[in-house]
Design an enzyme around this catalytic site. Structure first.
Site, PDB file in Angstrom:
ATOM      1  N   ASP A   1       9.191   2.928   1.574  1.00  0.00           N
ATOM      2  CA  ASP A   1       8.044   3.673   2.057  1.00  0.00           C
ATOM      3  C   ASP A   1       7.855   3.346   3.540  1.00  0.00           C
ATOM      4  O   ASP A   1       7.318   2.295   3.890  1.00  0.00           O
ATOM      5  CB  ASP A   1       6.807   3.291   1.231  1.00  0.00           C
ATOM      6  CG  ASP A   1       5.528   3.977   1.722  1.00  0.00           C
ATOM      7  OD1 ASP A   1       5.550   4.571   2.816  1.00  0.00           O
ATOM      8  OD2 ASP A   1       4.515   3.887   1.008  1.00  0.00           O
TER       9      ASP A   1
ATOM     10  N   TYR B   1       0.864  -1.190   0.000  1.00  0.00           N
ATOM     11  CA  TYR B   1       0.000   0.000   0.000  1.00  0.00           C
ATOM     12  C   TYR B   1       0.897   1.235   0.000  1.00  0.00           C
ATOM     13  O   TYR B   1       1.793   1.357   0.839  1.00  0.00           O
ATOM     14  CB  TYR B   1      -0.931   0.031   1.221  1.00  0.00           C
ATOM     15  CG  TYR B   1      -1.781   1.291   1.217  1.00  0.00           C
ATOM     16  CD1 TYR B   1      -2.875   1.402   0.364  1.00  0.00           C
ATOM     17  CD2 TYR B   1      -1.457   2.384   2.019  1.00  0.00           C
ATOM     18  CE1 TYR B   1      -3.625   2.569   0.316  1.00  0.00           C
ATOM     19  CE2 TYR B   1      -2.208   3.552   1.978  1.00  0.00           C
ATOM     20  CZ  TYR B   1      -3.288   3.638   1.131  1.00  0.00           C
ATOM     21  OH  TYR B   1      -4.023   4.799   1.076  1.00  0.00           O
TER      22      TYR B   1
ATOM     23  N   LYS C   1       2.736  10.121   8.214  1.00  0.00           N
ATOM     24  CA  LYS C   1       1.943   9.673   9.372  1.00  0.00           C
ATOM     25  C   LYS C   1       2.436  10.176  10.729  1.00  0.00           C
ATOM     26  O   LYS C   1       1.973  11.208  11.177  1.00  0.00           O
ATOM     27  CB  LYS C   1       1.790   8.164   9.327  1.00  0.00           C
ATOM     28  CG  LYS C   1       0.888   7.753   8.159  1.00  0.00           C
ATOM     29  CD  LYS C   1       0.265   6.381   8.326  1.00  0.00           C
ATOM     30  CE  LYS C   1      -0.929   6.220   7.423  1.00  0.00           C
ATOM     31  NZ  LYS C   1      -0.742   5.378   6.255  1.00  0.00           N
TER      32      LYS C   1
HETATM   33  C1  LIG Z   1      -0.841   5.749   4.846  1.00  0.00           C
HETATM   34  C2  LIG Z   1       0.227   5.342   3.910  1.00  0.00           C
HETATM   35  C3  LIG Z   1       0.483   6.070   2.723  1.00  0.00           C
HETATM   36  C4  LIG Z   1      -0.362   7.252   2.307  1.00  0.00           C
HETATM   37  O1  LIG Z   1      -0.284   8.307   3.189  1.00  0.00           O
HETATM   38  P1  LIG Z   1      -1.459   9.416   3.206  1.00  0.00           P
HETATM   39  O2  LIG Z   1      -0.984  10.408   4.205  1.00  0.00           O
HETATM   40  O3  LIG Z   1      -2.717   8.716   3.593  1.00  0.00           O
HETATM   41  O4  LIG Z   1      -1.533   9.990   1.838  1.00  0.00           O
HETATM   42  C5  LIG Z   1       1.505   5.642   1.915  1.00  0.00           C
HETATM   43  N1  LIG Z   1       2.254   4.556   2.242  1.00  0.00           N
HETATM   44  C6  LIG Z   1       2.044   3.852   3.363  1.00  0.00           C
HETATM   45  C7  LIG Z   1       2.932   2.690   3.678  1.00  0.00           C
HETATM   46  C8  LIG Z   1       1.019   4.210   4.229  1.00  0.00           C
HETATM   47  O5  LIG Z   1       0.800   3.480   5.334  1.00  0.00           O
END
Ligand SMILES: *Cc1c(COP(=O)(O)O)cnc(C)c1O
Length: 422
Positions: free
Chosen positions: A242, A141, A271
């Site tokens: 990520d 994700y 986050k």
């Molecule tokens: C939540 C998340 C995103 C996206 O971040 P947003 O602030 O919701 O745009 C991207 N990568 C990972 C691994 C995430 O957990």
């Protein structure tokens, strides 16, 4: 609260306007708890989607926000700089693995992924060898914007809805070996084959190190990540990690890639960056990647959001990272991990449970069938906890200050929910 207005006019994440699921009115939040309008206390198992690592209404973060608001809430970042951004970026360069030292501040996690992908594309363009494919893992994700979605698991993110518009990238099988399992070399075989078969097209590999979040809550073996790094090095492919969900201590290391002793060429964080106070993310890369990007035709990196480096968000993020440094975060996370290691395995004996897993302050209960969101949500609220499952996954990632008896309450509520299903 005018719940009727909310139902009639407001879109919530992934919801229908035809038959919206109930939303619970939260009036305030403090420490590790959310409070409903009627005063009911809910122990928060979600940290507002990984973000509120220090808990809510934290005096240190409140002070940083209020002090900064009195000076300057926002100012453009083009041609202007300011102390909150400089202080924050100093900490980011300092905390992240060694060769990462050029920071791009952006608005949200999805945008930090867009920025990382654009950096990789501009990198190869500048080298005179344009490449436009990304290799990633199934069950990943990376966000809801288009480029981020294009490297997110094709089934979970419904690629077919956007077919014809969404670029098609390359997906390797996600690792089967769990974090605590014995490593099996064949786990990397599909990734290796996909990489070597498409080498001339691949600009970068993008993945979530160690924990795949919203695409399946899978916790995999560090050796997989070590092999990925080695293969990227061997073939001259960039590696984007990520860490938007995993960054800032969640897995028991400051960054999950430390479990494998590797560092990426480009790192995405978000986050928990502001301790859950407001939206902000960052993409951090090496001098080599940054300078290559800027040596190309464009002469610069082609991105610059309106609210880049927002002083309020920068000040709170800076305070949040300082708070992390000043508190024994690792001890707290490892304590939560040891509690999860004793509380979760007994749930495996329940019929509805396929398996349980944990790492750091993350606990996952995977079921055999999807939950009924509305009724399980009601059960959790009636049990005095806030847990929001999706599909077959009930998972918790509490604020780091959660005490053992509070964690037990979360796990007990999960156990009762699962027993009701059986
Ligand atoms: C939540 C998340 C995103 C996206 O971040 P947003 O602030 O919701 O745009 C991207 N990568 C990972 C691994 C995430 O957990």
């Amino acid at each position: 609260m005018d719940i009727a207005f909310d139902r009639e006019h407001i879109w919530h994440p992934y919801t229908s306007t035809i038959n919206p699921l109930p939303c619970y009115p939260i009036a305030r939040a403090d420490g590790v708890c959310l409070y409903l309008e009627d005063g009911t206390e809910l122990i928060d198992g979600m940290s507002s989607w990984w973000a509120a690592i220090h808990g809510y209404n934290h005096p240190v973060l409140n002070k940083a926000l209020i002090d900064q608001a009195g000076k300057m809430s926002h100012v453009m970042f083009g041609g202007i700089t300011h102390e909150p951004a400089i202080a924050l970026c100093k900490q980011l360069v300092d905390m992240t693995p060694a060769p990462l030292d050029k920071v791009f501040l952006c608005d949200s996690g999805s945008i930090s992924v867009e920025v990382a992908l654009k950096m990789a594309l501009q990198y190869w363009h500048a080298k005179g060898e344009p490449k436009s494919k990304f290799l990633t893992l199934r069950h990943g994700y990376h966000g809801d914007s288009f480029a981020a979605m294009s490297v997110t698991d094709p089934d979970n993110s419904m690629h077919k809805l956007y077919k014809g518009f969404l670029p098609e990238h390359i997906f390797a099988d996600s690792p089967e070996c769990g974090f605590y399992d014995e490593w099996k070399e064949e786990d990397i075989a599909d990734f290796k084959a996909k990489l070597t078969d498409n080498l001339s097209d691949i600009a970068a590999v993008i993945l979530e190190p160690i924990v795949q979040g919203a695409g399946g809550m899978r916790i995999y073996h560090p050796t997989f990540l070590k092999r990925v790094r080695a293969l990227c090095d061997e073939h001259g492919v960039l590696l984007i990690c990520d860490e938007i969900a995993t960054g800032f201590g969640r897995t028991g290391k400051l960054f999950a890639c430390e479990h494998a002793g590797i560092s990426p060429d480009i790192l995405c964080v978000g986050k928990a960056l502001t301790g859950g106070y407001m939206t902000m993310a960052a993409t951090i890369t090496t001098k080599h990647v940054a300078d290559t990007v800027c040596s190309g035709e464009a002469g610069c990196f082609m991105h610059g959001p309106t609210f880049m480096g927002n002083p309020l968000a920068s000040a709170v993020a800076n305070a949040s990272l300082q708070l992390l440094k000043d508190t024994p975060w690792q001890e707290k996370v490892l304590t939560i991990e040891s509690h999860l290691a004793s509380m979760l395995p007994p749930l495996e004996s329940l019929n509805a449970v396929k398996g349980v897993r944990w790492l750091g302050a993350i606990g996952v209960v995977e079921l055999n069938t999807p939950v009924h969101v509305e009724s399980i949500q009601k059960h959790f609220v009636e049990s005095g906890v806030w847990i929001r499952p999706f599909g077959r996954l009930i998972y918790i990632m509490p604020p780091f200050d959660m005490r053992k008896e509070q964690l037990q309450k979360l796990v007990d509520a999960i156990q009762r929910a699962v027993e009701n299903m059986s």
